[in-house]
Design a protein around this motif. Sequence first.
Motif, PDB file in Angstrom:
ATOM      1  N   THR A  30      39.871  45.110  34.279  1.00 21.83           N
ATOM      2  CA  THR A  30      38.587  45.110  33.591  1.00 21.83           C
ATOM      3  C   THR A  30      37.511  44.463  34.452  1.00 21.83           C
ATOM      4  N   ARG A  31      37.837  43.341  35.054  1.00 18.99           N
ATOM      5  CA  ARG A  31      36.873  42.624  35.895  1.00 18.99           C
ATOM      6  C   ARG A  31      36.506  43.432  37.134  1.00 18.99           C
ATOM      7  N   MET A  32      37.497  44.047  37.777  1.00 19.70           N
ATOM      8  CA  MET A  32      37.239  44.822  38.986  1.00 19.70           C
ATOM      9  C   MET A  32      36.422  46.073  38.681  1.00 19.70           C
ATOM     10  N   ILE A  33      36.748  46.748  37.603  1.00 20.16           N
ATOM     11  CA  ILE A  33      35.992  47.945  37.231  1.00 20.16           C
ATOM     12  C   ILE A  33      34.547  47.577  36.936  1.00 20.16           C
ATOM     13  N   GLN A  34      34.330  46.466  36.269  1.00 13.68           N
ATOM     14  CA  GLN A  34      32.979  46.020  35.965  1.00 13.68           C
ATOM     15  C   GLN A  34      32.196  45.732  37.249  1.00 13.68           C
ATOM     16  N   THR A  35      32.796  45.048  38.208  1.00 10.23           N
ATOM     17  CA  THR A  35      32.113  44.716  39.457  1.00 10.23           C
ATOM     18  C   THR A  35      31.772  45.972  40.259  1.00 10.23           C
ATOM     19  N   VAL A  36      32.714  46.897  40.371  1.00 11.49           N
ATOM     20  CA  VAL A  36      32.474  48.126  41.127  1.00 11.49           C
ATOM     21  C   VAL A  36      31.419  48.983  40.425  1.00 11.49           C
ATOM     22  N   THR A  37      31.458  49.021  39.106  1.00 15.16           N
ATOM     23  CA  THR A  37      30.453  49.775  38.354  1.00 15.16           C
ATOM     24  C   THR A  37      29.062  49.180  38.556  1.00 15.16           C
ATOM     25  N   LYS A  77      50.446  51.357  45.767  1.00 13.81           N
ATOM     26  CA  LYS A  77      49.306  51.466  44.849  1.00 13.81           C
ATOM     27  C   LYS A  77      48.245  50.431  45.180  1.00 13.81           C
ATOM     28  N   LEU A  78      48.683  49.223  45.441  1.00  8.86           N
ATOM     29  CA  LEU A  78      47.753  48.136  45.738  1.00  8.86           C
ATOM     30  C   LEU A  78      47.054  48.361  47.069  1.00  8.86           C
ATOM     31  N   GLU A  79      47.771  48.879  48.044  1.00  5.63           N
ATOM     32  CA  GLU A  79      47.200  49.107  49.368  1.00  5.63           C
ATOM     33  C   GLU A  79      46.125  50.193  49.327  1.00  5.63           C
ATOM     34  N   ALA A  80      46.331  51.217  48.522  1.00  3.70           N
ATOM     35  CA  ALA A  80      45.331  52.281  48.408  1.00  3.70           C
ATOM     36  C   ALA A  80      44.020  51.729  47.844  1.00  3.70           C
ATOM     37  N   ILE A  81      44.119  50.882  46.852  1.00  2.00           N
ATOM     38  CA  ILE A  81      42.923  50.272  46.279  1.00  2.00           C
ATOM     39  C   ILE A  81      42.263  49.348  47.291  1.00  2.00           C
ATOM     40  N   ASP A  82      43.062  48.593  48.002  1.00  2.44           N
ATOM     41  CA  ASP A  82      42.551  47.676  49.025  1.00  2.44           C
ATOM     42  C   ASP A  82      41.771  48.428  50.095  1.00  2.44           C
ATOM     43  N   GLN A  83      42.281  49.544  50.552  1.00  2.00           N
ATOM     44  CA  GLN A  83      41.606  50.330  51.578  1.00  2.00           C
ATOM     45  C   GLN A  83      40.295  50.915  51.071  1.00  2.00           C
ATOM     46  N   ASP A 103      33.382  56.729  46.692  1.00  2.00           N
ATOM     47  CA  ASP A 103      34.438  55.724  46.826  1.00  2.00           C
ATOM     48  C   ASP A 103      34.435  54.741  45.660  1.00  2.00           C
ATOM     49  N   CYS A 104      33.264  54.472  45.098  1.00  2.00           N
ATOM     50  CA  CYS A 104      33.207  53.639  43.889  1.00  2.00           C
ATOM     51  C   CYS A 104      33.964  54.324  42.757  1.00  2.00           C
ATOM     52  N   ASP A 105      33.694  55.611  42.586  1.00  2.00           N
ATOM     53  CA  ASP A 105      34.409  56.365  41.547  1.00  2.00           C
ATOM     54  C   ASP A 105      35.909  56.399  41.827  1.00  2.00           C
ATOM     55  N   ARG A 106      36.281  56.573  43.089  1.00  2.00           N
ATOM     56  CA  ARG A 106      37.693  56.603  43.456  1.00  2.00           C
ATOM     57  C   ARG A 106      38.366  55.267  43.139  1.00  2.00           C
ATOM     58  N   ILE A 111      41.997  51.828  39.982  1.00  2.00           N
ATOM     59  CA  ILE A 111      42.221  50.601  39.207  1.00  2.00           C
ATOM     60  C   ILE A 111      42.591  50.940  37.770  1.00  2.00           C
ATOM     61  N   SER A 112      41.935  51.952  37.208  1.00  2.00           N
ATOM     62  CA  SER A 112      42.271  52.380  35.847  1.00  2.00           C
ATOM     63  C   SER A 112      43.712  52.879  35.776  1.00  2.00           C
TER      64      SER A 112
END
Length: 126
Positions: A30-37, A77-83, A103-106, A111-112
Motif C-alpha cells: 500500500t505504501r509503495m503503490i501510494q509513493t509511485v502513484t 519477484k522482488l528483483e523484478a520490482i527492484d529493477q 514504468d510507474c504503471d509496471r 507490487i499489486s
Amino acid sequence: MKRVWISLGIFIVLTGVCILGTVYTNQISTRMIQTVTEAKSAEQRGETETAVQLSRKAGDDWRSMHTVLCTYMPHSKLEAIDQTLAGLPMLCQYGGTEQFLADCDRSIEQISYLNESEIPSIANIF
C-alpha cells in the motif's frame, strides 16, 4: 500427549508468522503503490523535481524493506520490482516521460501482484 501439544504450539506459531507476513506485505504494498502513484501524478503535472524525489524515495523505501521481504518471498519477484524502481529517477530526470509513466504503471502492477499472491485464497492455494 506431549507431541500433540508441541505440534499444536508449532502450528500456532507458524500460523501467526504467516499472518504477520501477509499483514506486513499488505502495508508495504500500500505504501509503495501510494509513493509511485504520487511520483507519476507529479510528472503528469509537470513537477519533474518532485517526481524525481518521490521515485528516489520509492527506491530507498523498497531497498529498506527488501531485507525482510526476501526472507519469505521468491527473490525473482522482488528483483523484478527492484529493477523497475531503480530506473525511475533517471528516466524522470533525463526526460523519458513516457517510459517513466509506463514504468510507474509496471511497478504498481508488480507490487499489486506481489500483494495478491500473499493473500491466502483458493486460487493461491491450488
